[in-house]
Write a protein that holds these residues in place. Structure first.
Motif, PDB file in Angstrom:
ATOM      1  N   TYR A  10      11.633  25.703-104.147  1.00 48.20           N
ATOM      2  CA  TYR A  10      12.818  25.857-103.293  1.00 48.20           C
ATOM      3  C   TYR A  10      12.562  25.527-101.821  1.00 48.20           C
ATOM      4  O   TYR A  10      13.350  24.800-101.214  1.00 48.20           O
ATOM      5  N   PRO A  11      11.476  26.020-101.196  1.00 49.70           N
ATOM      6  CA  PRO A  11      11.244  25.656 -99.787  1.00 49.70           C
ATOM      7  C   PRO A  11      11.059  24.148 -99.581  1.00 49.70           C
ATOM      8  O   PRO A  11      11.545  23.586 -98.605  1.00 49.70           O
ATOM      9  N   THR A  12      10.382  23.506-100.519  1.00 50.22           N
ATOM     10  CA  THR A  12      10.207  22.052-100.427  1.00 50.22           C
ATOM     11  C   THR A  12      11.552  21.356-100.512  1.00 50.22           C
ATOM     12  O   THR A  12      11.824  20.424 -99.742  1.00 50.22           O
ATOM     13  N   PHE A  13      12.385  21.797-101.439  1.00 48.84           N
ATOM     14  CA  PHE A  13      13.720  21.209-101.585  1.00 48.84           C
ATOM     15  C   PHE A  13      14.518  21.334-100.299  1.00 48.84           C
ATOM     16  O   PHE A  13      15.107  20.366 -99.820  1.00 48.84           O
ATOM     17  N   LEU A  14      14.544  22.534 -99.723  1.00 42.13           N
ATOM     18  CA  LEU A  14      15.320  22.731 -98.486  1.00 42.13           C
ATOM     19  C   LEU A  14      14.772  21.878 -97.340  1.00 42.13           C
ATOM     20  O   LEU A  14      15.536  21.285 -96.579  1.00 42.13           O
ATOM     21  N   ALA A  15      13.464  21.806 -97.228  1.00 42.01           N
ATOM     22  CA  ALA A  15      12.861  21.029 -96.136  1.00 42.01           C
ATOM     23  C   ALA A  15      13.200  19.550 -96.244  1.00 42.01           C
ATOM     24  O   ALA A  15      13.648  18.939 -95.262  1.00 42.01           O
ATOM     25  N   VAL A  16      13.028  18.967 -97.425  1.00 42.81           N
ATOM     26  CA  VAL A  16      13.303  17.535 -97.553  1.00 42.81           C
ATOM     27  C   VAL A  16      14.798  17.246 -97.528  1.00 42.81           C
ATOM     28  O   VAL A  16      15.228  16.192 -97.056  1.00 42.81           O
TER      29      VAL A  16
ATOM     30  N   ARG B  86      11.716  13.547-109.479  1.00 40.78           N
ATOM     31  CA  ARG B  86      12.205  12.243-109.010  1.00 40.78           C
ATOM     32  C   ARG B  86      13.164  12.410-107.831  1.00 40.78           C
ATOM     33  O   ARG B  86      13.105  11.655-106.862  1.00 40.78           O
ATOM     34  N   ILE B  87      14.009  13.417-107.894  1.00 39.28           N
ATOM     35  CA  ILE B  87      14.947  13.657-106.796  1.00 39.28           C
ATOM     36  C   ILE B  87      14.207  14.111-105.541  1.00 39.28           C
ATOM     37  O   ILE B  87      14.520  13.663-104.432  1.00 39.28           O
ATOM     38  N   LEU B  88      13.221  14.989-105.698  1.00 43.29           N
ATOM     39  CA  LEU B  88      12.429  15.423-104.540  1.00 43.29           C
ATOM     40  C   LEU B  88      11.671  14.251-103.932  1.00 43.29           C
ATOM     41  O   LEU B  88      11.540  14.153-102.708  1.00 43.29           O
ATOM     42  N   PHE B  89      11.188  13.335-104.765  1.00 44.59           N
ATOM     43  CA  PHE B  89      10.515  12.142-104.260  1.00 44.59           C
ATOM     44  C   PHE B  89      11.492  11.280-103.458  1.00 44.59           C
ATOM     45  O   PHE B  89      11.146  10.768-102.388  1.00 44.59           O
ATOM     46  N   PHE B  90      12.714  11.108-103.963  1.00 43.65           N
ATOM     47  CA  PHE B  90      13.723  10.322-103.262  1.00 43.65           C
ATOM     48  C   PHE B  90      14.041  10.943-101.895  1.00 43.65           C
ATOM     49  O   PHE B  90      14.108  10.240-100.881  1.00 43.65           O
ATOM     50  N   LEU B  91      14.223  12.259-101.864  1.00 43.00           N
ATOM     51  CA  LEU B  91      14.500  12.929-100.591  1.00 43.00           C
ATOM     52  C   LEU B  91      13.310  12.816 -99.635  1.00 43.00           C
ATOM     53  O   LEU B  91      13.495  12.614 -98.435  1.00 43.00           O
ATOM     54  N   SER B  92      12.106  12.917-100.155  1.00 47.76           N
ATOM     55  CA  SER B  92      10.910  12.760 -99.312  1.00 47.76           C
ATOM     56  C   SER B  92      10.827  11.351 -98.744  1.00 47.76           C
ATOM     57  O   SER B  92      10.485  11.159 -97.574  1.00 47.76           O
ATOM     58  N   LEU B  93      11.135  10.377 -99.566  1.00 46.00           N
ATOM     59  CA  LEU B  93      11.139   8.989 -99.116  1.00 46.00           C
ATOM     60  C   LEU B  93      12.195   8.781 -98.022  1.00 46.00           C
ATOM     61  O   LEU B  93      11.934   8.082 -97.031  1.00 46.00           O
ATOM     62  N   MET B  94      13.355   9.409 -98.185  1.00 42.68           N
ATOM     63  CA  MET B  94      14.381   9.336 -97.140  1.00 42.68           C
ATOM     64  C   MET B  94      13.864   9.913 -95.827  1.00 42.68           C
ATOM     65  O   MET B  94      14.115   9.358 -94.755  1.00 42.68           O
ATOM     66  N   CYS B  95      13.149  11.032 -95.912  1.00 47.90           N
ATOM     67  CA  CYS B  95      12.578  11.650 -94.704  1.00 47.90           C
ATOM     68  C   CYS B  95      11.620  10.696 -94.011  1.00 47.90           C
ATOM     69  O   CYS B  95      11.708  10.488 -92.794  1.00 47.90           O
ATOM     70  N   ILE B  96      10.721  10.130 -94.767  1.00 49.39           N
ATOM     71  CA  ILE B  96       9.700   9.243 -94.194  1.00 49.39           C
ATOM     72  C   ILE B  96      10.348   8.024 -93.551  1.00 49.39           C
ATOM     73  O   ILE B  96      10.002   7.638 -92.426  1.00 49.39           O
ATOM     74  N   VAL B  97      11.311   7.415 -94.251  1.00 51.33           N
ATOM     75  CA  VAL B  97      11.985   6.234 -93.709  1.00 51.33           C
ATOM     76  C   VAL B  97      12.769   6.594 -92.449  1.00 51.33           C
ATOM     77  O   VAL B  97      12.758   5.843 -91.467  1.00 51.33           O
ATOM     78  N   GLY B  98      13.415   7.733 -92.439  1.00 44.54           N
ATOM     79  CA  GLY B  98      14.155   8.167 -91.257  1.00 44.54           C
ATOM     80  C   GLY B  98      13.243   8.396 -90.062  1.00 44.54           C
ATOM     81  O   GLY B  98      13.568   8.023 -88.932  1.00 44.54           O
ATOM     82  N   ILE B  99      12.098   8.996 -90.297  1.00 46.93           N
ATOM     83  CA  ILE B  99      11.139   9.245 -89.214  1.00 46.93           C
ATOM     84  C   ILE B  99      10.558   7.929 -88.703  1.00 46.93           C
ATOM     85  O   ILE B  99      10.442   7.718 -87.484  1.00 46.93           O
ATOM     86  N   ILE B 100      10.215   7.025 -89.613  1.00 43.54           N
ATOM     87  CA  ILE B 100       9.690   5.717 -89.196  1.00 43.54           C
ATOM     88  C   ILE B 100      10.731   4.963 -88.384  1.00 43.54           C
ATOM     89  O   ILE B 100      10.409   4.341 -87.356  1.00 43.54           O
ATOM     90  N   ASN B 101      11.989   5.011 -88.812  1.00 41.07           N
ATOM     91  CA  ASN B 101      13.044   4.327 -88.062  1.00 41.07           C
ATOM     92  C   ASN B 101      13.195   4.920 -86.658  1.00 41.07           C
ATOM     93  O   ASN B 101      13.372   4.192 -85.685  1.00 41.07           O
ATOM     94  N   TYR B 102      13.112   6.242 -86.565  1.00 40.35           N
ATOM     95  CA  TYR B 102      13.205   6.882 -85.250  1.00 40.35           C
ATOM     96  C   TYR B 102      12.050   6.450 -84.350  1.00 40.35           C
ATOM     97  O   TYR B 102      12.248   6.153 -83.164  1.00 40.35           O
ATOM     98  N   LEU B 103      10.852   6.400 -84.903  1.00 37.18           N
ATOM     99  CA  LEU B 103       9.694   5.972 -84.116  1.00 37.18           C
ATOM    100  C   LEU B 103       9.821   4.508 -83.700  1.00 37.18           C
ATOM    101  O   LEU B 103       9.448   4.144 -82.576  1.00 37.18           O
ATOM    102  N   MET B 104      10.338   3.666 -84.589  1.00 35.72           N
ATOM    103  CA  MET B 104      10.543   2.260 -84.244  1.00 35.72           C
ATOM    104  C   MET B 104      11.589   2.110 -83.144  1.00 35.72           C
ATOM    105  O   MET B 104      11.439   1.267 -82.253  1.00 35.72           O
ATOM    106  N   LEU B 105      12.621   2.942 -83.177  1.00 34.37           N
ATOM    107  CA  LEU B 105      13.647   2.901 -82.138  1.00 34.37           C
ATOM    108  C   LEU B 105      13.078   3.382 -80.808  1.00 34.37           C
ATOM    109  O   LEU B 105      13.296   2.779 -79.764  1.00 34.37           O
ATOM    110  N   THR B 106      12.316   4.469 -80.840  1.00 32.50           N
ATOM    111  CA  THR B 106      11.766   5.047 -79.618  1.00 32.50           C
ATOM    112  C   THR B 106      10.705   4.152 -78.980  1.00 32.50           C
ATOM    113  O   THR B 106      10.722   3.930 -77.772  1.00 32.50           O
ATOM    114  N   TYR B 107       9.784   3.638 -79.790  1.00 35.07           N
ATOM    115  CA  TYR B 107       8.660   2.904 -79.228  1.00 35.07           C
ATOM    116  C   TYR B 107       8.776   1.390 -79.338  1.00 35.07           C
ATOM    117  O   TYR B 107       8.059   0.675 -78.662  1.00 35.07           O
TER     118      TYR B 107
END
Length: 157
Positions: free
Chosen positions: A60-66, A113-134
């Motif tokens: 449950y905590p992993t689900f909420l975080a991702v 599989r769903i938790l993996f998809f949400l984790s992948l969304m997190c990583i892509v979102g963070i990478i996009n933010y870093l690419m925008l910032t830097y």
């Protein structure tokens, strides 16, 4: 300003509240089974319900975080859709565990599989933010389009 913030997180809040209601349902099922037992008597149904509840609480905590990270960093709608699917799968897992343990395996695998998809969304979102910032490049609209299309693929068995 409050309306803008709520507009960006409303679906995530809804999924979170539904998950809380589901946790209460699971706890009530375990309690109901526990009340029916004597202190010296252990039923296999109680053991299965208790184990299923513990397994659901462990993830449950992993689900909420991702869920929240994916919704805030990338896109709310696909994250909420994946969250609803995860709750349905978790219900299937819990109910499957009440029967035979092997009936819960499809729910477990689909949930991973769903938790993996949400984790992948997190990583892509963070990478996009870093690419925008830097780097000054913002690919958020393209990524959101791909994510919305990819979220429907979660329905495939």
């Amino acid at each position: 300003m409050y309306a803008d913030v709520m507009e960006n997180i409303f679906l995530l809040v809804l999924v979170t509240l539904l998950s809380v209601v589901q946790n209460v349902f699971f706890a009530l099922k375990v309690e109901k089974e526990c009340i029916g037992l004597n202190s010296k008597q252990h039923s296999t149904a109680f053991e299965r319900l208790s184990c299923a509840n513990r397994n659901c609480m462990d993830t449950y905590p992993t689900f909420l975080a991702v869920l929240w990270c994916a919704g805030i960093c990338l896109s709310q709608a696909p994250a909420a859709f994946a969250g609803i699917l995860y709750l349905v799968v978790r219900q299937k897992y819990f109910v499957g565990y009440m029967g035979q343990t092997c009936q819960s395996i499809p729910g477990f695998l689909f949930g991973k599989r769903i938790l993996f998809f949400l984790s992948l969304m997190c990583i892509v979102g963070i990478i996009n933010y870093l690419m925008l910032t830097y780097g000054g490049s913002d690919y958020k609209e393209y990524i959101q389009t791909i994510t919305k299309a990819a979220s429907t693929l979660l329905l495939l068995p």
